[in-house]
Design an enzyme around this catalytic site. Sequence first.
Site, short mmCIF file in Angstrom:
data_model
loop_
_atom_site.label_atom_id
_atom_site.label_comp_id
_atom_site.label_asym_id
_atom_site.label_seq_id
_atom_site.Cartn_x
_atom_site.Cartn_y
_atom_site.Cartn_z
N CYS A 262 -3.44 1.60 6.59
CA CYS A 262 -3.67 0.90 7.86
C CYS A 262 -4.33 1.82 8.87
CB CYS A 262 -2.36 0.34 8.40
SG CYS A 262 -1.05 1.56 8.43
N ASN B 253 0.81 -1.24 0.00
CA ASN B 253 0.00 0.00 0.00
C ASN B 253 0.84 1.28 0.00
OD1 ASN B 253 0.69 -0.40 2.69
ND2 ASN B 253 -1.24 0.42 3.46
N GLU C 284 3.71 -4.68 12.39
CA GLU C 284 2.90 -3.49 12.08
C GLU C 284 1.71 -3.98 11.27
OE1 GLU C 284 3.45 -0.24 12.74
OE2 GLU C 284 5.48 -0.26 13.55
N LEU C 285 0.56 -4.15 11.93
CA LEU C 285 -0.55 -4.84 11.26
C LEU C 285 -1.75 -3.93 11.03
CD1 LEU C 285 -0.11 -8.17 13.28
CD2 LEU C 285 1.05 -7.43 11.18
P1 NAP Z 1 -0.51 -9.20 3.82
O1 NAP Z 1 -1.32 -10.07 2.97
O2 NAP Z 1 -0.29 -9.64 5.23
O3 NAP Z 1 0.88 -8.98 3.07
C1 NAP Z 1 1.92 -8.21 3.63
C2 NAP Z 1 3.23 -8.88 3.28
O4 NAP Z 1 3.31 -10.13 3.97
C3 NAP Z 1 3.37 -9.20 1.80
O5 NAP Z 1 4.71 -9.07 1.43
C4 NAP Z 1 2.91 -10.64 1.74
O6 NAP Z 1 3.39 -11.32 0.62
C5 NAP Z 1 3.53 -11.17 3.01
N1 NAP Z 1 2.92 -12.38 3.53
C6 NAP Z 1 1.61 -12.60 3.76
N2 NAP Z 1 1.44 -13.84 4.29
C7 NAP Z 1 2.66 -14.39 4.39
C8 NAP Z 1 3.13 -15.66 4.86
N3 NAP Z 1 2.30 -16.58 5.33
N4 NAP Z 1 4.46 -15.91 4.80
C9 NAP Z 1 5.30 -14.97 4.34
N5 NAP Z 1 4.92 -13.75 3.88
C10 NAP Z 1 3.60 -13.47 3.91
O7 NAP Z 1 -1.10 -7.75 3.92
P2 NAP Z 1 -1.85 -6.97 2.77
O8 NAP Z 1 -3.28 -7.31 2.87
O9 NAP Z 1 -1.18 -7.11 1.49
O10 NAP Z 1 -1.60 -5.47 3.29
C11 NAP Z 1 -2.57 -4.71 3.86
C12 NAP Z 1 -2.57 -4.90 5.37
O11 NAP Z 1 -1.40 -4.29 5.90
C13 NAP Z 1 -3.73 -4.20 6.02
O12 NAP Z 1 -4.24 -5.00 7.04
C14 NAP Z 1 -3.10 -2.95 6.58
O13 NAP Z 1 -3.81 -2.38 7.64
C15 NAP Z 1 -1.75 -3.44 6.97
N6 NAP Z 1 -0.76 -2.35 7.09
C16 NAP Z 1 -0.26 -2.04 8.32
C17 NAP Z 1 0.63 -0.98 8.46
C18 NAP Z 1 1.19 -0.60 9.80
O14 NAP Z 1 2.16 0.16 9.84
N7 NAP Z 1 0.65 -1.08 10.91
C19 NAP Z 1 1.03 -0.27 7.33
C20 NAP Z 1 0.51 -0.63 6.09
C21 NAP Z 1 -0.38 -1.69 5.98
P3 NAP Z 1 2.46 -11.53 -0.69
O15 NAP Z 1 2.19 -10.19 -1.24
O16 NAP Z 1 3.34 -12.35 -1.57
O17 NAP Z 1 1.23 -12.24 -0.24
#
Ligand code: NAP
Length: 472
Positions: free
Chosen positions: A262, A131, A228-229
């Site tokens: 997020c 994002n 950071e979720l």
């Molecule tokens: P996501 O599916 O968890 O993906 C984030 C990263 O983790 C990607 O590089 C993804 O790879 C990787 N990943 C996911 N599952 C994995 C696993 N089992 N093993 C290894 N790597 C894994 O998150 P998203 O949906 O793309 O991103 C949006 C989320 O991020 C939202 O919930 C948002 O609120 C949160 N966010 C939090 C912050 C903060 O600072 N707290 C900032 C920005 C976003 P792939 O792309 O290859 O699946």
Amino acid sequence: MAYQTTNPYTNEVVKTYPEATPAEVEAALAQAQALYKQWRNDPVSTRTPVLHKLAQIFRDETDSLAKVLTTEMGKLFVEAQGEVILCAEIAEYYADHAEEFLQPRQIASIAGDAQLENHPLGVLMAVEPWNFPYYQIMRIFAPNFAIGDPIVLKHAAITPGSALAFEDAVRRAGAPAGSLTNLFLSYDQVSQVVADDRVQGVALTGSERGGTAVAEVAGKYLKKTTMELGGTDAFIVAHDADMAMVNSIAPRARLYNAGQVCTSSKRFIVTENHYDEFLASLKRAFAAVKLGDPMDPTTSLAPMNSKKAKEKLQAQVDAAVAGGATLAFVHDPVDSDGQFFLPTILTDITKDNPAYGKEMFGPVAQVYKVKDDDEAVALANDTNYGLGGIVFAGTGDYGAQLASRIETGQVYVNTFFSSLPELEFGGVKKSGYGRELGREGISSFVNQELVVKRDKPNDNEFGGLVLPFHLN
Ligand code: NAP
């Protein structure tokens, strides 16, 4: 899992990338480990000039770097430019402050001259989301490069071009090979890297699902982590809020980055005296949004990052409505094949609704009516998440009193939520743990090594744990 750039506005598949081979993974880890061993002896001041150079590259090449973001995940070009500049600011912040932040701390102790020194911890694995494809990397790269922790990066599968552009900028800034190595890793390979004895820490930004999976592996292998979720951040409109300010900021707080932030305001919690006015104003603002080409400066809402994300959000909205929520507003359809999600407002979400307490990652606002400010705080806290928040109240002081009662990581009172280099970012509960940015952001992956010195032992002064053995 394929690493692929697909433009979500045109649906054109721009490029596909092969996954890393085992030999590439091994070479990256070996190189990073060798660099860590070297950096262990080099002062912080040897690395900070590279961060200044990196910042300059982000400033000089803002438009070309921004275009990569818009092409890959669809964000408005103007927002992409803002992200690139923020990256420069973060690099400059740690270039300017890292030495000061990493000074040893003297400790008064009867044991001797004691100091807590900050040393690098070792190689880190960074797992980052799509994002804010550069900003998320910079938050972890800048402080840890200054410390001397080399990073192996796994970026989101849909933003491989951003990962490569960032890695290239780091190289051109003069960072030694191994400082940041991007690898197109499968989930299994991420687990292997996390398990590797050369890797000492794992930083993940992403969803609760991704965080749980990676933290589980990290826990098994005793690796330090920051998570950071996601979030379901509240935007509280208190009984005495200035509605002109509220109405101008609320739509942006939800729609910025196509609602894919997020810390977007995902739940508007409005006291009953303001509810009707607030809802009417939010509808007008959502109706006025112009969906279109993210490169066009007159466009105000970009497509979502992918077809998959759009479908997931639509399923969440459908389930919310099936569960009794009211579809209070949906934007007029748009004549485009881009992955647009029409700005939507949901009301009447009861506690048993599937949308209650769930993160909706796109331009969908949940609006709740509450009796008073106490009820607003109680509802804000009735979630498993706690990342950010916004409070609008009659005065900053009163708003801050409400803010302090919210179980969350960061709250902005009477203003827009912003992320700046000097402000700590992070959450509580299922929004994760640890902090990035600010002074705390440089403390996650340091070895706080205690060194106690004296010229000879002084038997009479021993205390603490040594005392009973000494008396025996
Ligand atoms: P996501 O599916 O968890 O993906 C984030 C990263 O983790 C990607 O590089 C993804 O790879 C990787 N990943 C996911 N599952 C994995 C696993 N089992 N093993 C290894 N790597 C894994 O998150 P998203 O949906 O793309 O991103 C949006 C989320 O991020 C939202 O919930 C948002 O609120 C949160 N966010 C939090 C912050 C903060 O600072 N707290 C900032 C920005 C976003 P792939 O792309 O290859 O699946």
